[in-house]
Design a protein around this motif. Sequence first.
Motif, short mmCIF file in Angstrom:
data_model
loop_
_atom_site.label_atom_id
_atom_site.label_comp_id
_atom_site.label_asym_id
_atom_site.label_seq_id
_atom_site.Cartn_x
_atom_site.Cartn_y
_atom_site.Cartn_z
N GLY A 62 0.83 -1.21 0.00
CA GLY A 62 0.00 0.00 0.00
C GLY A 62 0.87 1.25 0.00
O GLY A 62 2.10 1.18 -0.07
N PRO A 63 0.23 2.40 0.11
CA PRO A 63 1.00 3.65 0.14
C PRO A 63 1.84 3.75 1.41
O PRO A 63 1.56 3.07 2.41
CB PRO A 63 -0.09 4.74 0.10
CG PRO A 63 -1.36 4.06 0.43
CD PRO A 63 -1.21 2.61 0.16
N PRO A 64 2.87 4.59 1.40
CA PRO A 64 3.74 4.70 2.58
C PRO A 64 3.01 5.31 3.76
O PRO A 64 2.02 6.02 3.58
CB PRO A 64 4.87 5.62 2.10
CG PRO A 64 4.33 6.32 0.91
CD PRO A 64 3.30 5.45 0.30
N GLY A 65 3.51 5.04 4.96
CA GLY A 65 2.87 5.57 6.17
C GLY A 65 3.19 7.03 6.37
O GLY A 65 3.84 7.67 5.55
N GLU A 66 2.75 7.55 7.50
CA GLU A 66 3.01 8.95 7.82
C GLU A 66 4.51 9.20 7.94
O GLU A 66 5.23 8.38 8.51
CB GLU A 66 2.34 9.31 9.16
CG GLU A 66 0.84 9.42 9.07
CD GLU A 66 0.40 10.52 8.12
OE1 GLU A 66 0.89 11.65 8.28
OE2 GLU A 66 -0.38 10.22 7.20
N PRO A 67 5.00 10.33 7.43
CA PRO A 67 6.43 10.59 7.46
C PRO A 67 7.03 10.62 8.86
O PRO A 67 8.17 10.24 9.06
CB PRO A 67 6.56 11.97 6.80
CG PRO A 67 5.26 12.34 6.25
CD PRO A 67 4.24 11.37 6.76
N ASP A 68 6.26 11.08 9.84
CA ASP A 68 6.82 11.19 11.19
C ASP A 68 6.71 9.92 12.01
O ASP A 68 7.15 9.85 13.14
CB ASP A 68 6.14 12.33 11.94
CG ASP A 68 6.56 13.66 11.35
OD1 ASP A 68 7.70 13.76 10.91
OD2 ASP A 68 5.72 14.57 11.30
N GLN A 69 6.11 8.92 11.39
CA GLN A 69 5.92 7.66 12.12
C GLN A 69 7.26 6.91 12.20
O GLN A 69 7.87 6.57 11.18
CB GLN A 69 4.94 6.82 11.30
CG GLN A 69 4.26 5.73 12.08
CD GLN A 69 3.28 5.00 11.16
OE1 GLN A 69 2.51 5.64 10.44
NE2 GLN A 69 3.34 3.70 11.17
N ASP A 70 7.75 6.72 13.42
CA ASP A 70 9.04 6.04 13.57
C ASP A 70 8.90 4.56 13.23
O ASP A 70 7.92 3.92 13.61
CB ASP A 70 9.53 6.16 15.02
CG ASP A 70 10.06 7.55 15.28
OD1 ASP A 70 10.54 8.17 14.31
OD2 ASP A 70 9.96 8.02 16.42
N PRO A 71 9.89 3.99 12.52
CA PRO A 71 9.81 2.56 12.23
C PRO A 71 10.01 1.73 13.50
O PRO A 71 10.58 2.22 14.47
CB PRO A 71 10.97 2.33 11.25
CG PRO A 71 11.89 3.47 11.45
CD PRO A 71 11.09 4.61 11.98
N ASP A 72 9.52 0.54 13.46
CA ASP A 72 9.64 -0.35 14.61
C ASP A 72 11.12 -0.58 14.95
O ASP A 72 11.92 -0.95 14.09
CB ASP A 72 8.96 -1.68 14.23
CG ASP A 72 8.98 -2.64 15.38
OD1 ASP A 72 8.20 -2.45 16.29
OD2 ASP A 72 9.82 -3.58 15.35
N GLU A 73 11.47 -0.34 16.23
CA GLU A 73 12.89 -0.40 16.62
C GLU A 73 13.50 -1.78 16.42
O GLU A 73 14.64 -1.92 15.97
CB GLU A 73 13.04 0.02 18.07
CG GLU A 73 13.28 1.51 18.19
CD GLU A 73 13.62 1.91 19.60
OE1 GLU A 73 14.31 1.14 20.29
OE2 GLU A 73 13.18 3.00 20.02
N ASP A 74 12.74 -2.82 16.78
CA ASP A 74 13.26 -4.19 16.62
C ASP A 74 13.51 -4.51 15.15
O ASP A 74 14.51 -5.14 14.80
CB ASP A 74 12.25 -5.21 17.19
CG ASP A 74 12.19 -5.09 18.70
OD1 ASP A 74 13.15 -4.55 19.27
OD2 ASP A 74 11.20 -5.53 19.29
N TRP A 75 12.57 -4.04 14.35
CA TRP A 75 12.71 -4.27 12.90
C TRP A 75 14.00 -3.64 12.37
O TRP A 75 14.80 -4.26 11.68
CB TRP A 75 11.47 -3.68 12.21
CG TRP A 75 11.58 -3.42 10.75
CD1 TRP A 75 11.83 -2.23 10.14
CD2 TRP A 75 11.42 -4.37 9.68
NE1 TRP A 75 11.83 -2.37 8.78
CE2 TRP A 75 11.59 -3.66 8.47
CE3 TRP A 75 11.16 -5.73 9.64
CZ2 TRP A 75 11.50 -4.28 7.23
CZ3 TRP A 75 11.07 -6.35 8.39
CH2 TRP A 75 11.24 -5.64 7.21
N VAL A 76 14.22 -2.39 12.79
CA VAL A 76 15.42 -1.68 12.33
C VAL A 76 16.68 -2.37 12.84
O VAL A 76 17.65 -2.58 12.10
CB VAL A 76 15.39 -0.21 12.82
CG1 VAL A 76 16.71 0.49 12.56
CG2 VAL A 76 14.26 0.54 12.12
#
Length: 485
Positions: A62-76
């Motif tokens: 789908g389309p990208p999320g909100e720009p200010d939404q931090d990515p999941d820390e564990d994922w990163v």
Amino acid sequence: RARTHISALPQEVMVRLFRYLGPEDLCRCSQVCHAWAEVVKTGLLWRHLYPVRWARGDYYRGPPGEPDQDPDEDWVQNLQEEGRAYQEWDEDADVDESEEACEDTLAISAVRKEKKLLNGMIQNLLPAVGSSVRTLSLAYSAAVSSKMVRQILNLCPNLIHLDLTQTDVTDSAFESWAELGACRTLEHLDLSGCEKITDYTLKILSLGLGDLTTPRLSKNSPDCKNKLLKTPPSAIKLLDKHSGYSLGRARTALVFKWRPGGRSMSCSPVWVLDPAELADIEDAADWTRREGVGGHNEERSGILGVQAGGRSCCCRMMRSFRTDIGSTYLQQLYGTLGEMQCGHSACCGSDTALRTVKGAQCEPQATGGNTELWTKCPSEGESRTDQSGACRALRFLSLSGCYQITDFGLRCLSQAGGLPLLEHLNLSGCLFITEVGLHELVSVCPSLKDEHFYYCDNINGPHADRASGCQNLQCGFRVCCRSGE
Ligand code: FES
């Protein structure tokens, strides 16, 4: 009772059905038969690409999320660990080529899968659907190289959202933007953590976004009609037929010789070697440039030394850093970028500094007294040929941790009409910028929101009391002048 086989359904219906499928299922469908493979190559099905997620089994499209939404820390964190494991394995691979050695390592296999996926996209998918792609996220990719990004950007000229967060890309990845004017639709550019990016990329970006200060021709104006009439039909045919993409290493340019009398114009196709393509072998162009920046080129550093003078802002900045590395870097950078001046209005004068920057020429355009017109080949015939107007639509720009950026790069962005729609600007960790460059850029960004404006806490820049300060203070892996305090 009559039955209809699925193969009898019209293509539009098949596309509707396929829209319910994720990328993995679409790939399977493309292997069913030739007809299905053609349906899968419909651009509508590939608007938003997330190859890094797909390689790990997350088939979001789908389309990208909100720009200010931090990515999941564990994922990163997982991605970063995978990247480190892959790099170590890759380095060892020169010595020990046995693939069995890493068979059980999930981290390495994920990155290898990602690399395979990226190569597959570049070779098979994007040549067919690239012009329909609007979103590309390669954030935290350990597999992507500058060459891959360059190829992808060539194939996806209508991107709106590009996320290259924490990748290893260099300036050479963006060469095509200036040459083909291919980023005019770009609204969101995230280069957070791309430490190899320099002012050169910002210069290219600014060129690619177009020039708002150049008068635009209305479609019905006599001048515009004349220009269209003067473009030989054979030229357009040739552009479509010989797009640079299919040829890989060369692009077609048409050179129009315009005689001042205006009665005749000869058109001859020529092959031009794209300097960026020299980088195909181990990104040689990037290294060549880097050699210029980081090497010991006495002549280049000498040029700026004379131009900047003893009281320039560059000298002040260099003094404030009190490091030979900092001053040498700045001097050599300006020389490498081909500018005689540092670009700061404070020491170069507003009339002269950086006036050599010109907008990308995507349509036949007069180039001065010699009355020579030339244009470069667009791709796939979609939208770029008729997008004569620049809008500099960038709304989000993050250069967090791109510590090599200087006021020169900021000034490039502030040229050609600035960034009228920019709302979010992150310059955290940009150690070489000063309040001069910040003020200049902010003055041409009327939409900038203070709460989305980040820069080093040690700079007394614009909106100092309301801007959000440095975002990298608490971040363990991005450059910050206060890290470790
Ligand atoms: Fe100076 Fe982070 S870069 S506070």
